[in-house]
Enzyme design. Structure first.
Site, PDB file in Angstrom:
ATOM      1  N   GLN D 109      42.601  48.942  48.405  1.00 56.61           N
ATOM      2  CA  GLN D 109      43.637  48.470  47.482  1.00 56.61           C
ATOM      3  C   GLN D 109      42.989  47.828  46.256  1.00 56.61           C
ATOM      4  OE1 GLN D 109      45.926  45.781  49.968  1.00 56.61           O
ATOM      5  NE2 GLN D 109      47.184  47.422  50.785  1.00 56.61           N
ATOM      6  N   TRP D 110      41.942  47.091  46.509  1.00 61.92           N
ATOM      7  CA  TRP D 110      41.253  46.312  45.465  1.00 61.92           C
ATOM      8  C   TRP D 110      40.678  47.239  44.386  1.00 61.92           C
ATOM      9  CZ3 TRP D 110      39.432  41.096  47.294  1.00 61.92           C
ATOM     10  CH2 TRP D 110      38.918  40.318  46.259  1.00 61.92           C
ATOM     11  N   TYR D 121      28.381  48.166  48.743  1.00 57.33           N
ATOM     12  CA  TYR D 121      27.419  48.438  49.804  1.00 57.33           C
ATOM     13  C   TYR D 121      27.653  49.869  50.278  1.00 57.33           C
ATOM     14  CZ  TYR D 121      24.788  47.492  54.118  1.00 57.33           C
ATOM     15  OH  TYR D 121      23.881  47.508  55.137  1.00 57.33           O
ATOM     16  N   SER D 122      26.582  50.648  50.423  1.00 53.29           N
ATOM     17  CA  SER D 122      26.758  52.061  50.718  1.00 53.29           C
ATOM     18  C   SER D 122      26.609  52.380  52.191  1.00 53.29           C
ATOM     19  CB  SER D 122      25.737  52.878  49.929  1.00 53.29           C
ATOM     20  OG  SER D 122      25.768  54.212  50.388  1.00 53.29           O
ATOM     21  N   ALA D 123      27.712  52.797  52.807  1.00 51.74           N
ATOM     22  CA  ALA D 123      27.647  53.224  54.200  1.00 51.74           C
ATOM     23  C   ALA D 123      27.037  54.616  54.294  1.00 51.74           C
ATOM     24  CB  ALA D 123      29.035  53.222  54.826  1.00 51.74           C
ATOM     25  N   LEU D 255      38.655  38.187  32.118  1.00 50.43           N
ATOM     26  CA  LEU D 255      39.732  37.288  32.531  1.00 50.43           C
ATOM     27  C   LEU D 255      41.117  37.930  32.364  1.00 50.43           C
ATOM     28  CD1 LEU D 255      40.771  34.546  33.480  1.00 50.43           C
ATOM     29  CD2 LEU D 255      40.441  33.673  31.158  1.00 50.43           C
ATOM     30  N   ARG D 265      48.319  41.043  42.993  1.00 53.23           N
ATOM     31  CA  ARG D 265      47.754  40.867  44.336  1.00 53.23           C
ATOM     32  C   ARG D 265      47.950  39.465  44.904  1.00 53.23           C
ATOM     33  NH1 ARG D 265      47.831  45.997  45.997  1.00 53.23           N
ATOM     34  NH2 ARG D 265      46.634  47.350  44.637  1.00 53.23           N
TER      35      ARG D 265
END
Lengths: 347, 347, 347, 347
Positions: D109-110, D121-123, D255, D265
């Site tokens: 969602q973010w 971070y790469s899975a 900002l 959100r």
């Protein structure tokens, strides 16, 4: 979400309709409009709409009043010039709208590109179908063969491969990992190991859906299954589903940003699964839509190479007859191998 | 750049052509495609292409397979809901391509909006035409009347007006200016003063073009005028031209970002000249293209009002029967006047 | 807007202040903070703020918890890898805020870049100063010499030059121009012609300001000059001013998008005036701020070359000993010349 | 990825370092720099860097040379004016860089917000930790209570609630669902049902990690566990992990766009889990960083209300003494309820 009879009828109804328009129209795109290009085990790409064609790029570059009387050959030359010299704004004047169905982990890579418009199917409000991705063993095999080919193309038998493997290793450095790197799809996987791995993936995906349904406590029509207990909200129940479950989205992007997306995702370094989608978009859709741009993109971007100052120096010295090797090149070992590969030379 | 016979013929040729398409088509837009909407003394807006319609917004919101069997009334209700609750992404699924001709100072305000694609006529490479903007005295007059009307609507006879004048004053604060503010088009300008001012503007614009041509030393076909001396490069000669000279650009934007542009530029606070363009786009183009969205935008954005926590408190107290005045409202004088205007009450 | 004593005092006050911070800090940037780098006759670039450094790029790429214990050498290698392989997102993690003063026509090219944040001085609300750009004759001369050098580097005495002239010619094609191309700064301009041209530009710019002041009918403090007549609004009076008048803006952009801007605007094809700004930003600011990134950008982007599939084929054949000429190359004449220039070979 | 001793030491090292700077500095932000704000069961938000403060917004709006000598009160008034009148560009002049750890479905969602810079971070290249989100039963309870409160605030005992539930229902319409709507977290869930649901979610998440590890066939240091068989590539093995697994990313945003993100959100309609993050950012970070902007945002955006033309008409009629009810209002039932809620009136 699976394409059932009802959906098929909806698609056919759209394909059957014919309207009259004064807008720029591409017959080859009309022919594939709304059709489903299958990708992976349950995924697809469908063209929903398009705006512009090769000539519209030229028209915008000229800020012209009409379609113009230029010849196709002249338009083609200008498109090649624009793409070669990074005059990118005219390519933004064409737009493509797609309907995509892809595993969540592919959608995650996809939607990292921020220059497109997106509407995604909401697992917060809607129930997800029991459709998840399990790689085809044949794909695993072809990936293995690709790797072996790359390995042969690399400078030696060492495990430091040219190509995506190399990228992976550097990414490894990012992650500050030590020990043996087991990145990429290991080429030593036996058929039996592959079968077992895929079977485990299938098992856990199936179990996850069982939990999902149990948490929801509703059937496909939204009715309670067990009338005596409350279900969990969809937005929470979906937390149980793995990232190989399929999602869908409408995706709209202009041609310039689409080409940028494709230059990264149809590249050999991209993960196989997203590359499968990018290849379809590049060679089965873009090639039909804007053939002159497609060819120029292949020649000047996709299949081209960028030479650093150091690499240019090496090429100049070689052309001047000097026998340059890595030690004398001023390049790192990795850059040297990359350059030799670009020049088609076995080091 | 003026629309001469040749250009007229090009436009007519495009308008005459008819193609068959399976794409979403809006007959009312087909009717105005490529036509010229006149704006200001030499400017225009032309629709070059469009993608989508009201139903395409709904289709994207539903991530649906076909056009669906929903009724127009349902689509309209959903569009209103989406717009009211700021679900903006489905509106990005429609796209509009315009051809604009506007004075440079208008183009400068216009292109500050960064979410569109632009190809502008290049004064670096191409010769600009002798076309510059001089306001119509009648416009000056109508602006004056507008101002007087606003003044009457404001709380008193003081020179602190509600509306754009007020914005200007605050902007004045930004610029740390002191003394009498002579912002906006002064309402005390006599007809004679207006005539003289416009005459001076015309004079200096004309002289500037004379210098431009002299620096270029070339005629309209690019041939040297004075064969015995070199001309200046176009990229430098154009430095002499004032910002009221006309430029042209292709402008492509999605519906969501277009509505945002219009909410700022069709607003009473916008400068008259850009507002003239925004009004045409809003009421003569968008209204034809996506009528349900146009109406919802009018109701929920353009003609709506936002009430702060403080303003809401005042309204609640008034509805409860309390006689609230500015002193007891907790609002600043300016906010109080704004609120009274929104509520249609003479303070 | 000129930097008067008051403004100088404000700048000095900011430079004198020292605060304690735990944030990433670059001493070389602190040294130049708020200072004015002069550009053109009245313009400047000032660094107002910055976020991040070379190490912050690496930290973001690693999504790490702290600054890490990596050595500078390793960070440098990773930065080079990221830039070479177009892993651009980590470079977005650094941010730069500049204060720019530039002629309007330069600002127009500048603000076409849409990925930055901008606050521009408003000629709608504020009075513009009597400051306009007139090129230095010495600059004209150096540009001429540059052109001649390029001409010599090109394949023959023909008027089809390599370099920016070439771009101009193609742009000419865009504009459907015929006749002799007089693009770029003509190399046959005599000193006397240059002097006269600049004098005319100065004259018309000065006269325009006279009209501007007359229309405004106010002095610098905003007081009416002629108390018996109304002035025109600033938003209209500014219509008289040419595009060589100076404007100012705050400009904030991330490092990735800044490098993209510089790759286009510090390029030899860019107009001299904007290049003057880009050169200052690249070599006097970016080089201080993120030295490892600056060097990598020089090596892999700014001073690198992209070879198309056709060009790569030619290089491979030449390295294999074949004597390739343009006719046998499969390249167009222009592409052939470009390749020969990249390879440092006289055709 | 869990914050172990090593990471804690890295963070402490950064917090301990102090540098001297001439840049704008906010002591309250320095105090929380690099610290971890806990969110959900394993998540966090950390401030990594910031640029600008309230005064920097004013400085950019004024395009000024120095920090200025304005008083805090004047700056505050200008910030309120700018925010009220949607002069958004000055707010883009401040920048925030955060380190986020959140479940994948929250990150999804973010990252739909496209105006930020992201490094995740790469899975694909790195191993994910055994950390997944399971809602706190107390949260489920508080959500239930919230719902009941909303239900009471709504017009009647009917199941058509005001607030997010309502949004959900309309979204239901989007998804063309029929039958009983089971959106949101059902308020009839018993403690035992909640316990069972969370237990099932925990079970399937744990099993998924078991499959993940088996597919990888490597331990935490990257060594093979079973030396006799090949592991699957990380990019494929991660397909087994559910979307409640935690991921991490660096997130940098200006900002203005941050406030837009928060308005959506931190809103009551947002899913609880992302709201938990938004609340921390809004009230524990933004409030420290730019207090005047934070207050203005609360007053004019977050806690304000937008009244449509129809709603304004109703308010005016009510203020004029008319007894308006829904039937006479011209509003739909839903809009009427929304308006009555905004006005604090029981219908």
């Amino acid at each position: 979400m699976p394409i059932d009879d009802h959906k098929r009828a909806e698609i056919e109804a759209q394909r059957a309709a014919a309207h009259e328009t004064r807008r720029v129209t591409v017959p080859a795109m009309e022919a594939i409009l709304y059709e489903r290009f299958d990708v992976l085990d349950h995924g697809f790409v469908r063209v929903i709409d398009y705006m512009g064609d090769d000539a519209a790029i030229v028209q915008a570059a000229r800020v012209s009043y009409g379609a113009g009387t230029r010849k196709v050959r002249e338009d083609r030359a200008l498109i090649r010039y624009l793409l070669r010299h990074r005059h990118t704004t005219p390519f933004e004047m064409c737009e493509l709208k797609l309907h995509i169905k892809a595993p969540i982990f592919v959608a995650r890579q996809w939607l990292r590109h921020r220059t497109a418009s997106v509407n995604e199917y909401s697992a917060r409000y809607s129930r997800l179908d029991r459709e998840f991705y399990v790689p085809d063993p044949a794909h695993l095999q072809s990936v293995r063969e690709e790797q072996i080919a790359r390995q042969r193309a690399s400078s030696s038998g060492m495990d430091d491969l040219f190509g995506w493997r190399e990228a992976a290793e550097t990414r490894e450095e990012l992650a500050a990992q030590s020990g043996t790197n087991k990145q990429g799809r290991d080429d030593s996987l036996t058929d039996e190991e592959a079968r077992q791995a895929l079977s485990r993936l299938d098992w856990v995906s199936t179990r996850a859906y069982g939990v999902y349904e149990n948490l929801l406590n509703e059937d496909e029509s939204g009715e309670k299954k067990d009338p005596d207990r409350a279900g969990l909200a969809r937005e929470l129940a979906r937390a149980a589903l793995p990232v190989n479950y399929y999602t869908q989205f409408y995706w709209k992007i202009d041609l310039h940003n689409l080409l940028h997306f494709l230059s990264l995702r149809a590249d050999a370094h991209a993960q196989y699964e997203i590359r499968a989608y990018a290849d379809v978009i590049l060679d089965r859709i873009v090639a039909q839509w804007v053939p002159a741009t497609h060819q120029a993109f292949r020649d000047y971007a996709m299949d081209a190479a960028s030479l650093s100052t150091g690499a240019l120096d090496v090429v100049r010295r070689m052309l001047a007859g000097e026998a340059v090797d890595q030690a004398k090149s001023g390049l790192s070992k990795r850059e040297w191998r990359e350059l030799m590969a670009v020049l088609g030379r076995e080091p």
